[in-house]
Design an enzyme around this catalytic site. Structure first.
Site, PDB file in Angstrom:
ATOM      1  N   ASP A   1      77.652  42.321  63.457  1.00 17.12           N
ATOM      2  CA  ASP A   1      77.959  43.251  62.374  1.00 17.12           C
ATOM      3  C   ASP A   1      78.539  44.512  63.009  1.00 17.12           C
ATOM      4  O   ASP A   1      77.882  45.186  63.799  1.00 17.12           O
ATOM      5  CB  ASP A   1      76.667  43.561  61.600  1.00 17.12           C
TER       6      ASP A   1
ATOM      7  N   ASP B   1      81.475  46.099  58.518  1.00 18.89           N
ATOM      8  CA  ASP B   1      80.821  46.871  57.468  1.00 18.89           C
ATOM      9  C   ASP B   1      81.806  47.853  56.808  1.00 18.89           C
ATOM     10  O   ASP B   1      82.523  48.567  57.518  1.00 18.89           O
ATOM     11  CB  ASP B   1      79.667  47.651  58.135  1.00 18.89           C
TER      12      ASP B   1
ATOM     13  N   GLU C   1      84.088  43.679  55.009  1.00 12.65           N
ATOM     14  CA  GLU C   1      83.445  44.015  53.736  1.00 12.65           C
ATOM     15  C   GLU C   1      84.334  45.022  53.015  1.00 12.65           C
ATOM     16  O   GLU C   1      84.628  46.085  53.549  1.00 12.65           O
ATOM     17  CB  GLU C   1      82.059  44.618  53.985  1.00 12.65           C
TER      18      GLU C   1
ATOM     19  N   HIS D   1      72.423  40.645  51.849  1.00 10.60           N
ATOM     20  CA  HIS D   1      71.251  41.512  52.027  1.00 10.60           C
ATOM     21  C   HIS D   1      71.303  42.758  51.144  1.00 10.60           C
ATOM     22  O   HIS D   1      70.366  43.551  51.157  1.00 10.60           O
ATOM     23  CB  HIS D   1      71.158  41.923  53.494  1.00 10.60           C
ATOM     24  N   ASP D   2      72.390  42.973  50.423  1.00 11.39           N
ATOM     25  CA  ASP D   2      72.507  44.137  49.533  1.00 11.39           C
ATOM     26  C   ASP D   2      72.400  43.732  48.067  1.00 11.39           C
ATOM     27  O   ASP D   2      72.529  44.589  47.188  1.00 11.39           O
ATOM     28  CB  ASP D   2      73.884  44.800  49.716  1.00 11.39           C
TER      29      ASP D   2
END
Ligand code: NOJ
Length: 546
Positions: A98, A200, A242, A316-317
């Site tokens: 990440d 990210d 993302e 995960h969000d």
């Protein structure tokens, strides 16, 4: 379309804090992941997106990095990380690190230096502005985690920008020295043998601060292309950006092959459909198939011949897939399998979020104290101060809060779901006695084995990977169906997105179709009649006339 090794791969996302704890401190860790590699190999995945494991004060569970080239002590060591990369590779699994470079932690040495003085060489690694004429913050930019996006530094009398928490200062991507540092860091990770990067909030790095343009700034694509050339472009890495702001046109810029940017983007159109226009994720709209279909079709069509889609229902969000799009009650198993089939039969690369493969559900803690996520906690305080009721905020958190996805992975029915022998950092979902990996492995008809089958099918049938997407039964309010077509091969995918028994009238030209049922969640079907009776959440994929 040029074929890539990762087109038929499936990605599995690990949120390390919640995956597996090997040392009883209540926090998942790298050795815990290593202990589950056989499980992941059995599932058949070839890529792991590993949420951050770097050194971090954990203000945002690791998305606040204080050293990009060291590992957080609670997760393990660099030697263990290297061992994870090697042991995964032995199982033909590659790790996506990440890459969080829109911001660092406030404990990153660059920021500590930057705070020392206005003429410190690292000052310009971050974004500083003088107070506005009235002495207040430079503009009214609001942080995604609540409050102002500007924090005042007493010592210098200037503000720094933070789009996320006050402890996540934004890096200044107008400074070429920042590019150099990040590129060199990325190259050192690539040299360790990783498979690529998940990037990210990459759409924020080209921000034009004074124009208040945060996402999709004018330099964005030039910065990504430069990163590609300086780092991963030379090899065969997978890169996924993302991009909450991405439209299909943007996605073609990011992932068009000749663009030399990224492999694909993660966009959230199908998620944002069910958020309120004003209150956002904190007021959930009920799931509605028509708009969901329209959004998925839009993306499938726009990226049909160029670019590449990421396919996901959860991360995960986000809330748990089965809770959001399926049924967590009576039809949990059927609907989780239906969602899995739908995901894997679309065109793009599927992502499985840890626990999705056993149908883990949202959690409903009754008090706010049980929540750990900085976003839920901050926004709860902020909205309550604005007059929103406790009940409404709790409803929002139950529906869309990030901790839904962060409860510990449910491995078995022993205390704390076999995740830890200690006290978990966040309470285990109480349904672990029923929903867990051990039970799923033991049940031939489980959601887990359904996923395993789908992952294998993508390797076996090119039509699942490269077939064109053609919607069928477009106007149907309860069924989402499509055809995939490659050369003379056709795969028909039918999904009942409701808990109802339905009589589905088969379109005239398809009435005699028959073939091989590749996957189903009820009795397999091998032919279509004039109409068929669909069970609640029934779904199947039929390979026509082989
Ligand atoms: C997106 C990540 O997925 C999320 O977990 C994080 O809080 C923000 N970016 C900030 O890094």
């Amino acid at each position: 379309m040029e074929k890539k090794w990762w087109h038929n791969a499936v990605v599995y996302q690990i949120y390390p804090r919640s995956f597996m704890d090997s040392n009883g401190d209540g926090i998942g860790d790298i050795n815990g992941i290593i202990s589950k590699l056989d499980y992941l190999q059995q599932l058949g995945i070839n890529l792991i997106w590993l949420s951050p494991v770097y050194r971090s004060p954990m203000d945002d569970n690791g998305y606040d990095i204080s050293d990009y080239e060291d590992i957080a002590a609670e997760f393990g060591s660099m030697a263990q990380m290297e061992s994870l990369i090697a042991q995964a590779k032995q199982r033909d699994i590659h790790i996506l690190m990440d890459l969080v470079v829109n911001h660092t932690s406030d404990e990153h040495p660059w920021f500590i230096e930057a705070l020392k003085s206005k003429d410190n060489p690292y000052r310009d690694y971050y974004i500083w502005r003088k107070p506005a004429a009235d002495g207040g913050q430079p503009n009214d930019f609001h942080s995604y985690f609540g409050g102002s996006g500007w924090a005042f530094d007493e010592a210098s009398g200037e503000y720094y920008l933070h789009q996320f928490s006050v402890r996540q200062p934004d890096l200044n991507w107008e400074n070429p020295r920042v590019h150099g540092e990040v590129h060199a860091m990325m190259n050192r990770w690539l040299a360790k043998g990783i498979g690529g990067f998940r990037m990210d909030v990459i759409d924020l790095i080209g921000k034009e601060v004074d124009a208040q343009i945060m996402a999709n700034g004018k330099n964005l694509h030039a910065l990504i292309r430069q990163m590609n050339r300086a780092t991963f472009g030379k090899g065969d890495a997978v890169t996924v950006g993302e991009a909450w702001s991405a439209t299909p046109a943007d996605a073609l810029l990011y992932s068009g092959v000749e663009r030399e940017e990224l492999s694909m983007v993660f966009q959230f159109d199908h998620i944002k459909q069910f958020w309120d226009e004003h209150a956002g994720k904190w007021r959930s709209k009920p799931f509605e198939l028509a708009s969901f279909k329209a959004v998925i079709e839009k993306w499938q069509t726009a990226l049909a011949h160029q670019g590449w889609n990421s396919l996901f229902w959860s991360n995960h969000d986000l809330p748990r897939a089965v809770s959001k799009f399926g049924d967590e009650g009576e039809f949990r198993v059927a609907s989780a399998k239906m969602l899995a089939t739908a995901l894997h039969c679309l065109k793009g690369t599927p992502y499985i979020y840890q626990g999705e493969e056993i149908g883990m559900t949202n959690v409903r803690y009754e008090t706010i104290d049980e929540y750990r996520d900085i976003e839920s906690l901050n926004l709860y305080q902020e909205r309550l101060a604005e007059g929103v009721s406790h009940e409404e905020m709790m409803q929002g958190i139950h529906a869309n809060g990030r901790d839904n996805a962060r409860t510990p992975m449910q491995w078995d029915d022993s205390p704390n779901a076999g995740f830890t022998t200690g006290t978990p950092w966040i309470t285990v979902n109480p349904n672990y006695r029923e929903i867990n990996v051990a039970a799923a492995l033991a049940e031939p008809d489980s959601i887990l084995w359904h996923y395993q089958k789908l992952v294998a099918l993508r390797k076996q049938y090119p039509v699942l990977v490269y077939g064109d997407f053609q919607p069928v039964l477009r106007e149907h309010p309860q069924v989402f169906a499509w055809l995939r077509a490659l050369d003379s091969e056709r795969l028909l995918v039918i999904n009942n997105f409701t808990a109802e028994h339905l009589t589905l009238d088969i379109p005239h030209q398809m009435q005699n179709w028959h073939g091989e049922c590749l996957i189903s969640n009820y009795a397999p079907r091998d032919r279509l009649a004039v109409s068929i009776e669909l069970q609640p959440y029934e779904s199947f994929a039929l390979l026509i006339g082989r």
